[in-house]
Design an enzyme around this catalytic site. Structure first.
Site, PDB file in Angstrom:
ATOM      1  N   CYS A  77       0.850  -1.184   0.000  1.00  0.00           N
ATOM      2  CA  CYS A  77       0.000   0.000   0.000  1.00  0.00           C
ATOM      3  C   CYS A  77       0.891   1.242   0.000  1.00  0.00           C
ATOM      4  O   CYS A  77       1.813   1.352   0.812  1.00  0.00           O
ATOM      5  CB  CYS A  77      -0.902  -0.017   1.231  1.00  0.00           C
ATOM      6  SG  CYS A  77      -1.874   1.491   1.451  1.00  0.00           S
ATOM      7  N   CYS A  80       0.603   3.166   3.579  1.00  0.00           N
ATOM      8  CA  CYS A  80       1.108   2.673   4.866  1.00  0.00           C
ATOM      9  C   CYS A  80       2.153   1.571   4.753  1.00  0.00           C
ATOM     10  O   CYS A  80       2.694   1.133   5.764  1.00  0.00           O
ATOM     11  CB  CYS A  80      -0.060   2.196   5.727  1.00  0.00           C
ATOM     12  SG  CYS A  80      -0.846   0.679   5.134  1.00  0.00           S
ATOM     13  N   CYS A 125      -6.977  -1.408   1.635  1.00  0.00           N
ATOM     14  CA  CYS A 125      -5.847  -1.884   2.422  1.00  0.00           C
ATOM     15  C   CYS A 125      -6.386  -2.262   3.800  1.00  0.00           C
ATOM     16  O   CYS A 125      -7.115  -1.485   4.424  1.00  0.00           O
ATOM     17  CB  CYS A 125      -4.796  -0.779   2.539  1.00  0.00           C
ATOM     18  SG  CYS A 125      -3.484  -1.171   3.723  1.00  0.00           S
ATOM     19  N   CYS A 128      -4.761   0.426   6.603  1.00  0.00           N
ATOM     20  CA  CYS A 128      -5.127   1.845   6.707  1.00  0.00           C
ATOM     21  C   CYS A 128      -6.476   2.175   6.075  1.00  0.00           C
ATOM     22  O   CYS A 128      -6.954   3.309   6.189  1.00  0.00           O
ATOM     23  CB  CYS A 128      -4.050   2.728   6.085  1.00  0.00           C
ATOM     24  SG  CYS A 128      -3.947   2.638   4.285  1.00  0.00           S
ATOM     25  N   CYS A 149      -8.647  -5.525  -9.797  1.00  0.00           N
ATOM     26  CA  CYS A 149      -8.281  -4.408 -10.666  1.00  0.00           C
ATOM     27  C   CYS A 149      -7.856  -3.258  -9.753  1.00  0.00           C
ATOM     28  O   CYS A 149      -8.688  -2.636  -9.092  1.00  0.00           O
ATOM     29  CB  CYS A 149      -9.488  -4.028 -11.516  1.00  0.00           C
ATOM     30  SG  CYS A 149      -9.142  -2.762 -12.728  1.00  0.00           S
TER      31      CYS A 149
END
Length: 162
Positions: A77, A80, A125, A128, A149
């Site tokens: 991510c 984070c 995510c 976060c 996607c």
């Protein structure tokens, strides 16, 4: 007759303001381990990262450098650093966005997105809550049949040799 027609028209207009745009599984209703104020996120993320990760925007198709990644490693991510996808599960879907047939276990969370008037499975995510993209049922049938996607701007790539 005019009264009945008026009542029917009112009912239709009021009915259009129903639950289609409400998102009961919204990330705003969930608690994530990493939480920051929107001002903090704006300070830490680029404008495009903020638009995608915090406001669920979509990057332009074929604009991500991550489409070209084909070496072993992990996609994390961009907000984070949480590991979310492995390169070995990436495939070329031809859609213009990085696509994966599965996430890293525990790396992502899911919600419902009905902003376009129909329901889609949204990917966040798990650490976060940042918006990553959506899941569709048109992935490789020889694996999971799923296509995650994902917006490339929502990810960073870390090669295995680092």
């Amino acid at each position: 007759m005019k009264k009945i027609l008026f009542i029917a028209v009112c009912a239709i207009f009021l009915g259009c303001n129903g639950n289609a745009q409400k998102n009961s599984d919204s990330k705003d209703q969930k608690k994530f381990p990493v939480t920051k104020s929107e001002a903090e996120w704006k300070n830490e993320l680029s404008p495009q990262e903020y638009a995608v990760l915090r406001e669920a925007a979509t990057e332009r198709a074929f604009s991500s450098e991550l489409l070209k990644v084909d070496e072993p490693g992990t996609f994390v991510c961009a907000a984070c650093g949480n590991p979310v996808y492995k390169e070995k599960y990436k495939f070329d879907s031809g859609t213009g966005w990085p696509s994966f047939d599965r996430p890293i276990d525990g790396g992502v969370a899911y919600g419902r997105d009905s902003k376009l008037g129909f329901e889609r499975k949204e990917v966040h995510c798990a650490k976060c809550g940042g918006h990553l993209g959506h899941v569709f049922n048109d992935g490789p049938p020889e694996t999971t049949g799923k296509r995650h996607c994902i917006n490339g701007v929502a990810l960073n790539f870390i090669p295995d040799d680092k």
